[in-house]
Write a protein that holds these residues in place. Structure first.
Motif, mmCIF file in Angstrom:
data_model
loop_
_atom_site.group_PDB
_atom_site.id
_atom_site.type_symbol
_atom_site.label_atom_id
_atom_site.label_comp_id
_atom_site.label_asym_id
_atom_site.label_seq_id
_atom_site.Cartn_x
_atom_site.Cartn_y
_atom_site.Cartn_z
ATOM 1 N N TYR A 1 -4.453 4.534 3.275
ATOM 2 C CA TYR A 1 -3.592 4.467 2.098
ATOM 3 C C TYR A 1 -4.404 4.649 0.821
ATOM 4 O O TYR A 1 -5.509 4.132 0.688
ATOM 5 C CB TYR A 1 -2.836 3.143 2.057
ATOM 6 C CG TYR A 1 -1.882 3.025 3.220
ATOM 7 C CD1 TYR A 1 -2.327 2.571 4.453
ATOM 8 C CD2 TYR A 1 -0.556 3.415 3.101
ATOM 9 C CE1 TYR A 1 -1.461 2.512 5.541
ATOM 10 C CE2 TYR A 1 0.312 3.348 4.175
ATOM 11 C CZ TYR A 1 -0.154 2.899 5.391
ATOM 12 O OH TYR A 1 0.699 2.826 6.455
ATOM 13 N N ALA A 2 -3.796 5.361 -0.128
ATOM 14 C CA ALA A 2 -4.510 5.705 -1.349
ATOM 15 C C ALA A 2 -4.391 4.658 -2.445
ATOM 16 O O ALA A 2 -5.293 4.519 -3.266
ATOM 17 C CB ALA A 2 -3.993 7.049 -1.871
ATOM 18 N N TYR A 3 -3.272 3.951 -2.477
ATOM 19 C CA TYR A 3 -3.018 3.042 -3.601
ATOM 20 C C TYR A 3 -2.666 1.641 -3.108
ATOM 21 O O TYR A 3 -2.000 1.486 -2.078
ATOM 22 C CB TYR A 3 -1.870 3.578 -4.461
ATOM 23 C CG TYR A 3 -2.068 4.990 -4.926
ATOM 24 C CD1 TYR A 3 -1.219 6.004 -4.525
ATOM 25 C CD2 TYR A 3 -3.122 5.309 -5.778
ATOM 26 C CE1 TYR A 3 -1.403 7.310 -4.941
ATOM 27 C CE2 TYR A 3 -3.322 6.613 -6.202
ATOM 28 C CZ TYR A 3 -2.463 7.599 -5.779
ATOM 29 O OH TYR A 3 -2.655 8.889 -6.200
ATOM 30 N N TRP A 4 -3.076 0.650 -3.919
ATOM 31 C CA TRP A 4 -2.885 -0.744 -3.550
ATOM 32 C C TRP A 4 -2.412 -1.562 -4.734
ATOM 33 O O TRP A 4 -2.788 -1.298 -5.885
ATOM 34 C CB TRP A 4 -4.209 -1.334 -3.050
ATOM 35 C CG TRP A 4 -4.626 -0.757 -1.740
ATOM 36 C CD1 TRP A 4 -5.335 0.395 -1.526
ATOM 37 C CD2 TRP A 4 -4.322 -1.293 -0.447
ATOM 38 N NE1 TRP A 4 -5.493 0.600 -0.178
ATOM 39 C CE2 TRP A 4 -4.884 -0.414 0.506
ATOM 40 C CE3 TRP A 4 -3.644 -2.421 -0.004
ATOM 41 C CZ2 TRP A 4 -4.783 -0.642 1.868
ATOM 42 C CZ3 TRP A 4 -3.546 -2.654 1.354
ATOM 43 C CH2 TRP A 4 -4.109 -1.765 2.277
ATOM 44 N N GLY A 5 -1.625 -2.593 -4.423
ATOM 45 C CA GLY A 5 -1.280 -3.571 -5.431
ATOM 46 C C GLY A 5 -2.322 -4.674 -5.483
ATOM 47 O O GLY A 5 -3.296 -4.665 -4.723
ATOM 48 N N GLN A 6 -2.073 -5.660 -6.365
ATOM 49 C CA GLN A 6 -3.047 -6.735 -6.568
ATOM 50 C C GLN A 6 -2.827 -7.893 -5.596
ATOM 51 O O GLN A 6 -3.685 -8.773 -5.485
ATOM 52 C CB GLN A 6 -2.973 -7.240 -8.010
ATOM 53 C CG GLN A 6 -1.873 -8.263 -8.295
ATOM 54 C CD GLN A 6 -0.462 -7.687 -8.247
ATOM 55 O OE1 GLN A 6 -0.270 -6.475 -8.208
ATOM 56 N NE2 GLN A 6 0.523 -8.567 -8.236
ATOM 57 N N ALA B 1 0.851 -1.186 0.000
ATOM 58 C CA ALA B 1 0.000 0.000 0.000
ATOM 59 C C ALA B 1 0.886 1.234 0.000
ATOM 60 O O ALA B 1 1.940 1.246 0.640
ATOM 61 C CB ALA B 1 -0.912 -0.003 1.208
ATOM 62 N N ALA B 2 0.430 2.266 -0.693
ATOM 63 C CA ALA B 2 1.254 3.459 -0.836
ATOM 64 C C ALA B 2 0.450 4.726 -0.578
ATOM 65 O O ALA B 2 -0.783 4.723 -0.624
ATOM 66 C CB ALA B 2 1.852 3.513 -2.238
ATOM 67 N N ALA B 3 1.220 5.782 -0.325
ATOM 68 C CA ALA B 3 0.642 7.109 -0.155
ATOM 69 C C ALA B 3 -0.237 7.181 1.078
ATOM 70 O O ALA B 3 -1.450 7.443 0.995
ATOM 71 C CB ALA B 3 -0.110 7.543 -1.420
#
Length: 123
Positions: free
Chosen positions: A110-115, A96-98
C-alpha cells in the motif's frame, strides 16, 4: 497531497462494538483497493480487512464474522464495523490506500497510510 484520517477508536468492554472511519482525500478514492491494518505493542503490523475497487471484501480468519469493511465512494470514506470485540483486538488501527501489487495483507503493498486510531478492549 494524499491524506487519510482515521477516527472512531476508543475503549470498550469485551463484546462491545466500534465503528472506525477513514476519510480520504487527494487521490481517486474509488479507483484503488483499501485496507485496515492493526498493530499491537511489540507485534508486527497485520492486515485485518481489505476491500477492492469492485467492492469485494477479504478478512483474516481472526476477524471473520465479527468485522465488516465497507466504503462510501461519494464520501471518500472507508469504514470498519467491529462487533463482538475481544481483548486481543486491542491495537492501533490504520487505514491504507492505493494497493499496488502482491499480498493484500502485506503493508508494503500500500502506498498511503493514515496516522492510526487506538482501539482498546477490556476483559
Amino acid at each position: 497531497q494524499v491524506q487519510l484520517v482515521e477516527s472512531g477508536g476508543g475503549s470498550v468492554q469485551a463484546g462491545g462494538s466500534l465503528r472506525l472511519s477513514c476519510a480520504a482525500s487527494g487521490y481517486t478514492f474509488s479507483r484503488y483497493s483499501m485496507a485496515w491494518f492493526r498493530q499491537a505493542p511489540g507485534k508486527e503490523r497485520e492486515g485485518v480487512a481489505v476491500i477492492d475497487n469492485g467492492g469485494s471484501t477479504y478478512y483474516v480468519n481472526s476477524v471473520k464474522g465479527r468485522f465488516t469493511i465497507s466504503k462510501d465512494n461519494a464520501k471518500n470514506t472507508l469504514y470498519l464495523q467491529m462487533n463482538s470485540l475481544k481483548p486481543e483486538d486491542t491495537a492501533m488501527y490504520y487505514c491504507a490506500a492505493a494497493y499496488r501489487s502482491g499480498d493484500r495483507y502485506n503493508p508494503s503493498a500500500y502506498a498511503y497510510w493514515g496516522q492510526g486510531t487506538q482501539v482498546t478492549v477490556a476483559s
